[in-house]
Design a protein around this motif. Structure first.
Motif, PDB file in Angstrom:
ATOM      1  N   LEU A 136       0.894  -1.109   0.098  1.00  0.00           N
ATOM      2  CA  LEU A 136       0.044   0.192   0.050  1.00  0.00           C
ATOM      3  C   LEU A 136       0.820   1.318  -0.120  1.00  0.00           C
ATOM      4  O   LEU A 136       2.005   1.267   0.481  1.00  0.00           O
ATOM      5  CB  LEU A 136      -1.049  -0.006   1.212  1.00  0.00           C
ATOM      6  N   LEU A 137       0.299   2.261  -0.538  1.00  0.00           N
ATOM      7  CA  LEU A 137       0.937   3.509  -0.460  1.00  0.00           C
ATOM      8  C   LEU A 137       1.169   3.957   1.072  1.00  0.00           C
ATOM      9  O   LEU A 137       0.195   3.584   1.817  1.00  0.00           O
ATOM     10  CB  LEU A 137       0.265   4.601  -1.271  1.00  0.00           C
ATOM     11  N   ALA A 138       2.256   4.547   1.331  1.00  0.00           N
ATOM     12  CA  ALA A 138       2.558   4.949   2.582  1.00  0.00           C
ATOM     13  C   ALA A 138       1.354   5.837   3.407  1.00  0.00           C
ATOM     14  O   ALA A 138       0.846   6.453   2.467  1.00  0.00           O
ATOM     15  CB  ALA A 138       3.882   5.478   2.847  1.00  0.00           C
ATOM     16  N   GLY A 139       1.168   5.843   4.657  1.00  0.00           N
ATOM     17  CA  GLY A 139       0.116   6.760   5.269  1.00  0.00           C
ATOM     18  C   GLY A 139      -0.978   6.100   5.942  1.00  0.00           C
ATOM     19  O   GLY A 139      -1.491   7.051   6.641  1.00  0.00           O
ATOM     20  N   ARG A 140      -1.158   4.612   5.834  1.00  0.00           N
ATOM     21  CA  ARG A 140      -2.042   4.072   6.699  1.00  0.00           C
ATOM     22  C   ARG A 140      -1.675   3.839   8.009  1.00  0.00           C
ATOM     23  O   ARG A 140      -0.335   3.753   8.380  1.00  0.00           O
ATOM     24  CB  ARG A 140      -2.622   2.839   6.039  1.00  0.00           C
ATOM     25  N   SER A 141      -2.555   4.056   8.990  1.00  0.00           N
ATOM     26  CA  SER A 141      -2.036   3.998  10.400  1.00  0.00           C
ATOM     27  C   SER A 141      -1.968   2.353  10.676  1.00  0.00           C
ATOM     28  O   SER A 141      -2.183   1.665  10.045  1.00  0.00           O
ATOM     29  CB  SER A 141      -3.117   4.237  11.389  1.00  0.00           C
ATOM     30  N   GLU A 142      -1.250   2.229  11.869  1.00  0.00           N
ATOM     31  CA  GLU A 142      -0.766   0.853  12.215  1.00  0.00           C
ATOM     32  C   GLU A 142      -2.176   0.069  12.587  1.00  0.00           C
ATOM     33  O   GLU A 142      -2.435  -1.029  12.405  1.00  0.00           O
ATOM     34  CB  GLU A 142       0.022   0.705  13.361  1.00  0.00           C
ATOM     35  N   GLU A 143      -3.207   0.825  13.183  1.00  0.00           N
ATOM     36  CA  GLU A 143      -4.531   0.260  13.366  1.00  0.00           C
ATOM     37  C   GLU A 143      -5.191  -0.189  11.980  1.00  0.00           C
ATOM     38  O   GLU A 143      -5.919  -1.286  11.971  1.00  0.00           O
ATOM     39  CB  GLU A 143      -5.272   1.328  14.280  1.00  0.00           C
ATOM     40  N   THR A 144      -5.028   0.596  11.056  1.00  0.00           N
ATOM     41  CA  THR A 144      -5.803   0.312   9.942  1.00  0.00           C
ATOM     42  C   THR A 144      -4.952  -0.903   9.279  1.00  0.00           C
ATOM     43  O   THR A 144      -5.840  -1.727   8.700  1.00  0.00           O
ATOM     44  CB  THR A 144      -5.665   1.562   8.743  1.00  0.00           C
ATOM     45  N   LYS A 145      -3.540  -1.043   9.410  1.00  0.00           N
ATOM     46  CA  LYS A 145      -3.022  -2.044   8.762  1.00  0.00           C
ATOM     47  C   LYS A 145      -3.614  -3.382   9.563  1.00  0.00           C
ATOM     48  O   LYS A 145      -3.958  -4.403   9.056  1.00  0.00           O
ATOM     49  CB  LYS A 145      -1.517  -1.917   8.776  1.00  0.00           C
ATOM     50  N   ALA A 146      -3.322  -3.366  11.069  1.00  0.00           N
ATOM     51  CA  ALA A 146      -3.868  -4.389  11.803  1.00  0.00           C
ATOM     52  C   ALA A 146      -5.352  -5.022  11.368  1.00  0.00           C
ATOM     53  O   ALA A 146      -5.528  -6.195  11.241  1.00  0.00           O
ATOM     54  CB  ALA A 146      -3.732  -4.197  13.281  1.00  0.00           C
ATOM     55  N   LYS A 147      -6.302  -4.056  11.421  1.00  0.00           N
ATOM     56  CA  LYS A 147      -7.312  -4.420  11.040  1.00  0.00           C
ATOM     57  C   LYS A 147      -7.619  -5.037   9.538  1.00  0.00           C
ATOM     58  O   LYS A 147      -8.437  -6.066   9.344  1.00  0.00           O
ATOM     59  CB  LYS A 147      -8.565  -3.151  11.053  1.00  0.00           C
ATOM     60  N   LEU A 148      -6.827  -4.744   8.687  1.00  0.00           N
ATOM     61  CA  LEU A 148      -6.897  -5.217   7.218  1.00  0.00           C
ATOM     62  C   LEU A 148      -6.256  -6.631   7.271  1.00  0.00           C
ATOM     63  O   LEU A 148      -6.839  -7.462   6.765  1.00  0.00           O
ATOM     64  CB  LEU A 148      -6.172  -4.356   6.473  1.00  0.00           C
ATOM     65  N   THR A 149      -5.080  -6.854   8.150  1.00  0.00           N
ATOM     66  CA  THR A 149      -4.635  -8.032   8.337  1.00  0.00           C
ATOM     67  C   THR A 149      -5.600  -9.219   8.887  1.00  0.00           C
ATOM     68  O   THR A 149      -5.936 -10.325   8.349  1.00  0.00           O
ATOM     69  CB  THR A 149      -3.277  -8.377   8.835  1.00  0.00           C
ATOM     70  N   GLU A 150      -6.161  -8.796   9.948  1.00  0.00           N
ATOM     71  CA  GLU A 150      -7.164  -9.503  10.808  1.00  0.00           C
ATOM     72  C   GLU A 150      -8.411  -9.756  10.071  1.00  0.00           C
ATOM     73  O   GLU A 150      -8.653 -11.015   9.895  1.00  0.00           O
ATOM     74  CB  GLU A 150      -7.496  -8.549  12.021  1.00  0.00           C
ATOM     75  N   THR A 151      -8.927  -9.047   9.201  1.00  0.00           N
ATOM     76  CA  THR A 151     -10.076  -9.113   8.372  1.00  0.00           C
ATOM     77  C   THR A 151      -9.533 -10.146   7.195  1.00  0.00           C
ATOM     78  O   THR A 151     -10.341 -11.170   6.858  1.00  0.00           O
ATOM     79  CB  THR A 151     -10.641  -7.877   7.811  1.00  0.00           C
ATOM     80  N   THR A 152      -8.504 -10.021   6.596  1.00  0.00           N
ATOM     81  CA  THR A 152      -8.080 -10.853   5.512  1.00  0.00           C
ATOM     82  C   THR A 152      -8.064 -12.335   5.940  1.00  0.00           C
ATOM     83  O   THR A 152      -8.316 -13.069   5.163  1.00  0.00           O
ATOM     84  CB  THR A 152      -6.652 -10.442   5.234  1.00  0.00           C
ATOM     85  N   LEU A 153      -7.584 -12.736   7.307  1.00  0.00           N
ATOM     86  CA  LEU A 153      -7.445 -14.038   7.760  1.00  0.00           C
ATOM     87  C   LEU A 153      -8.821 -14.574   7.788  1.00  0.00           C
ATOM     88  O   LEU A 153      -8.995 -15.568   7.701  1.00  0.00           O
ATOM     89  CB  LEU A 153      -6.500 -13.977   8.973  1.00  0.00           C
ATOM     90  N   ASP A 154      -9.815 -13.707   8.324  1.00  0.00           N
ATOM     91  CA  ASP A 154     -10.932 -13.974   8.523  1.00  0.00           C
ATOM     92  C   ASP A 154     -11.587 -14.589   7.403  1.00  0.00           C
ATOM     93  O   ASP A 154     -12.326 -15.617   7.134  1.00  0.00           O
ATOM     94  CB  ASP A 154     -11.969 -13.047   9.368  1.00  0.00           C
ATOM     95  N   LEU A 155     -11.527 -13.670   6.236  1.00  0.00           N
ATOM     96  CA  LEU A 155     -12.123 -13.838   4.928  1.00  0.00           C
ATOM     97  C   LEU A 155     -11.230 -15.165   4.373  1.00  0.00           C
ATOM     98  O   LEU A 155     -12.014 -16.140   3.814  1.00  0.00           O
ATOM     99  CB  LEU A 155     -11.722 -12.839   4.059  1.00  0.00           C
ATOM    100  N   LEU A 156     -10.098 -15.395   4.661  1.00  0.00           N
ATOM    101  CA  LEU A 156      -9.560 -16.638   4.154  1.00  0.00           C
ATOM    102  C   LEU A 156      -9.933 -17.859   4.687  1.00  0.00           C
ATOM    103  O   LEU A 156     -10.258 -18.744   4.098  1.00  0.00           O
ATOM    104  CB  LEU A 156      -8.051 -16.816   4.544  1.00  0.00           C
TER     105      LEU A 156
END
Length: 118
Positions: free
Chosen positions: A69-89
């Motif tokens: 991703l282009l820089a600028g996302r918060s650590e919270e946003t990144k963590a939410k994205l990875t957690e959601t990704t694992l749920d979707l998987l």
């Protein structure tokens, strides 16, 4: 952007709804990371082989999802994205007797990142 790569063990093929996963993942990236739908691109790469510890191939499936991703996302946003990704998987990869080892990470794209569409 975002550049999404899904590397996975060959034993996952039969139970992996890649099309459904990509569609759900792109929706999540738009909602969580404020990406544009038309900017979402996912590349699936089945490995020729995989190994886990000393166990035989096929008993374990390894999946690793990387977001660029282009820089600028918060650590919270990144963590939410990875957690959601694992749920979707888990929703889109049905086990056929294997143990699933899944991981996801978000990396900031280097400032040198450029793209071409044509």
């Amino acid at each position: 952007m975002p550049q999404i790569t899904v590397d996975y063990s060959p034993a996952a093929d039969a139970g992996f709804d890649r099309e459904g996963f990509a569609r759900a993942l792109h929706t999540a990236v738009v909602e969580i990371a404020a990406a544009r739908p038309e900017a979402c691109k996912t590349l699936f790469r089945a490995a020729d082989a995989s190994a886990y510890g000393y166990d035989q191939e096929g008993a374990h499936v390894i999946v690793h999802i990387t977001f660029g991703l282009l820089a600028g996302r918060s650590e919270e946003t990144k963590a939410k994205l990875t957690e959601t990704t694992l749920d979707l998987l888990r929703d889109h990869l049905k086990s056929d007797g294997f143990v699933l080892h899944a991981s996801a990470e978000v990396r900031d794209l280097d400032p040198s990142y450029r793209k071409y569409e044509g």
